[in-house]
Design a protein around this motif. Structure first.
Motif, short mmCIF file in Angstrom:
data_model
loop_
_atom_site.label_atom_id
_atom_site.label_comp_id
_atom_site.label_asym_id
_atom_site.label_seq_id
_atom_site.Cartn_x
_atom_site.Cartn_y
_atom_site.Cartn_z
N SER A 41 -52.53 -13.09 -0.98
CA SER A 41 -53.46 -12.18 -0.29
C SER A 41 -53.20 -10.73 -0.65
O SER A 41 -54.09 -9.88 -0.48
N LYS A 83 -57.05 -9.91 -1.44
CA LYS A 83 -57.64 -8.97 -0.49
C LYS A 83 -57.16 -7.53 -0.70
O LYS A 83 -57.93 -6.59 -0.50
N ARG A 84 -55.88 -7.35 -1.08
CA ARG A 84 -55.34 -5.99 -1.14
C ARG A 84 -54.50 -5.81 -2.41
O ARG A 84 -53.72 -6.70 -2.79
N GLU A 94 -49.80 -1.52 2.97
CA GLU A 94 -50.38 -2.85 3.12
C GLU A 94 -50.87 -3.08 4.54
O GLU A 94 -51.98 -3.61 4.75
N GLU A 95 -50.09 -2.68 5.52
CA GLU A 95 -50.50 -2.85 6.91
C GLU A 95 -51.71 -1.98 7.23
O GLU A 95 -52.60 -2.40 7.98
N ASP A 127 -54.82 -3.48 5.84
CA ASP A 127 -55.19 -4.67 6.60
C ASP A 127 -55.87 -4.31 7.92
O ASP A 127 -56.76 -5.03 8.39
N SER A 152 -58.80 -0.20 7.04
CA SER A 152 -59.16 -0.20 5.63
C SER A 152 -60.08 0.95 5.26
O SER A 152 -60.03 1.47 4.16
#
Length: 577
Positions: free
Chosen positions: A94, A133-134, A246-247, A250, A253
């Motif tokens: 992910s 996703k990222r 990353e956080e 999530d 964004s």
């Protein structure tokens, strides 16, 4: 030393998978360690090496070894120029953290372009194909630095320059633009982190270079005024920033995606103070001699010319020496407010603590380390042998800086006194002797203590000349006279053309020097003496190789000149018909 907690006991294997491309590099290792410490990730470590060996003494490698054996981590060998390998590695993950793989400073342009720019294109396309996703890219604060102008508290709104003086930085800027431009395409969210002057245990660029220069004696010099301020980033803070990014991607964004963020320790420091703390911590002398940037650039130009003559091309190196000089002599500070507000970043290790940890990790390379190389310490250099391995060698090779500066200043004052005041040599000598006599006379009447200051007493032994010294002087003068008479006889007989040509060359040079450029020659000789031997000692092999190249070229040129060979009967006084 960081102790490893029992991260993996009695904990189920997490189901969220992330990939750290370049995870066996300097900064990548620290991110892998932090991700494993969070206990929520299955970490795929991807790098260019087919296999790797783990160091049992490294807590990072120990943690990775435990994770590999427990199934919380796996290693994948990839080539970022091959998209199929990337797809096979990141499929099912992910998040992808992308550190450049195999992009070293000493590579040629094509290899670096393929690893940095083409590698970024392939990673982006693979992420889109695998529905990742990222994507978070490890960039550099250098991408906004043009190599010429100072940077004060730059924010992310500062544009990248249109032209760079450094190929490596230009490629990094291109890769970052590709990553940010790919944001929100096929559901992929991206962002970029820009650390400045990264350092820490295991660093493979700055620290080895600095210690190499320290062992060669070059770190005693400060490039520029020494007042420039820089931002630094400890490697653990970089790992923490990637987790924060990353956080943030999530959860928030919209505010983070498609943007770049400066990441530093938020503690700007004088660049040369930072270098001094590192060097002193490892037992080396801190820099104290300031060199103007212009002089350093001219020295680099001369060095590049020497390398070209030796057949070593600078085009094989992605980092320009002039660009590195600019990094060390110019102010570069960055505002990390956006990183704090948007991704929640703040340093977890302070600058002072980071320096201490870095010094401790490189203690095996300290000056007094038991692991240091012994062979080169006692080896006598050619420059030392040429200078007689005595006090003159210590002075001209800068082994005693105080004595060197004293002698250099004395010679400069004498040069000014005899050549630049406009007086004749005899009048300057007479005036100097008169001043010495007056000072000696005054000192003889002064008390030993004057207003709290002790007055040195000149002993009569200072004016006494030892008999062996006079004998050695007379012996040397006699030897020179005998040698001159011997050479004169050879010239008169006309039997040795080599000596004749040498004598004529020396006399012509002496006449030209005395008639036109005596003052300039003496001044240049003083400066040359205090720099040439020191430089030669540092680069003996390179200079010797260059001398061979020049000598071979001279021999080739001499072959084109006609050579006159006299009949031997002419030298015997007979003429053949």
């Amino acid at each position: 030393m960081v102790l490893i907690d029992d991260y993996w006991s009695d904990n189920p294997i997490p189901r969220t998978t992330c990939v750290v491309i370049g995870g066996h590099g300097f900064a990548g290792k620290w991110l892998v360690f932090r991700l494993l410490k969070l206990r929520k990730w299955i970490v795929r470590v991807a790098d260019s090496a087919q296999s790797f060996q783990l160091d049992p003494s490294s807590h990072l490698d120990t943690a990775l070894s435990e994770a590999l054996s427990s199934g919380r981590a796996s290693y994948h060998s990839i080539d970022v120029t091959e998209m199929s390998q990337i797809v096979g590695t990141i499929e099912g993950s992910s998040v992808v953290f992308y550190f450049d793989v195999g992009a070293a400073y000493d590579q040629n342009f094509y290899t670096s372009y393929m690893n940095i720019v083409q590698g970024a294109k392939n990673v982006i396309n693979a992420c889109r194909e695998c529905k990742v996703k990222r994507l978070i890219y490890y960039s550099s604060a250098d991408v906004v630095f043009d190599g010429s102008h100072d940077i004060y508290n730059a924010t992310e709104s500062m544009p990248c320059p249109s032209k760079y003086k450094d190929n490596w930085t230009e490629l990094k800027a291109q890769a970052e633009k590709l990553v940010l431009f790919a944001n929100d395409i096929d559901g992929l969210l991206t962002c970029s982190l820009r650390p400045s002057n990264v350092f820490g245990p295991g660093e493979t660029q700055f620290m080895p270079f600095l210690l190499k220069q320290a062992k060669s004696g070059w770190t005693k010099f400060i490039i520029g005024t020494g007042e420039n301020i820089s931002d630094f980033t400890y490697v653990e803070n970089i790992a923490h920033a990637h987790v924060c990014a990353e956080e943030a991607l999530d959860s928030r964004s919209v505010a983070v995606a498609g943007k770049a963020f400066f990441v530093t320790n938020n503690e700007p420091m004088n660049f040369w103070k930072f270098v001094s703390l590192i060097l002193e911590g490892l037992g080396y002398q801190r820099p104290f001699i300031k060199l103007p940037v212009v002089i350093v650039h001219y020295i680099l130009l001369f060095g590049e010319w020497v390398q070209r003559e030796l057949g070593v091309s600078r085009h094989n190196h992605m980092r320009s020496s002039h660009y590195i000089v600019s990094l060390a002599s110019q102010t570069r500070t960055f505002d990390c407010a956006a990183a704090g507000e948007q991704i929640g970043y703040s340093p977890v290790v302070g600058l002072e603590e980071g320096i201490l940890k870095t010094v401790e990790s490189f203690s095996h390379l300290a000056r007094d380390s038991l692991y240091s190389e012994y062979g080169n310490v006692s080896e006598q250099s050619k420059a030392d042998r040429l200078l007689g391995s005595g006090k003159v060698a210590d002075i001209l090779l800068w082994r005693d800086e105080r004595m060197t500066f004293t002698c250099f200043l004395s010679l400069v004052l004498l040069f000014y006194w005899f050549f630049l005041t406009g007086r004749t040599f005899i009048s300057s000598s007479a005036l100097l002797m008169m001043m010495v006599a007056i000072v000696s006379l005054v000192c003889s009447f002064l008390p030993s203590n004057l207003c709290g200051f002790s007055v040195p007493i000149i002993s009569p032994t200072y004016f006494k000349v030892e008999e062996p010294l006079i004998k050695d002087l007379i012996r040397n003068v006699a030897s020179l006279l005998n040698g001159g008479i011997h050479v004169t006889r050879l010239l008169a007989r006309g039997e040795d053309w080599k000596i004749f040509l040498k004598a004529m060359t020396y006399l012509c040079i002496l006449r030209f020097t005395i008639a036109w450029h005596m003052t300039l020659t003496v001044g240049a000789a003083i400066g040359f003496s205090f720099t040439s031997f020191f430089i030669y000692e540092q680069y003996e092999a390179e200079i010797d190789a260059l001398a061979k190249v020049l000598l071979n070229r001279m021999k080739k040129l001499m072959r084109h000149f006609p050579v006159y060979v006299a009949d031997s009967s002419f030298h015997r006084g007979r003429c053949t018909r």
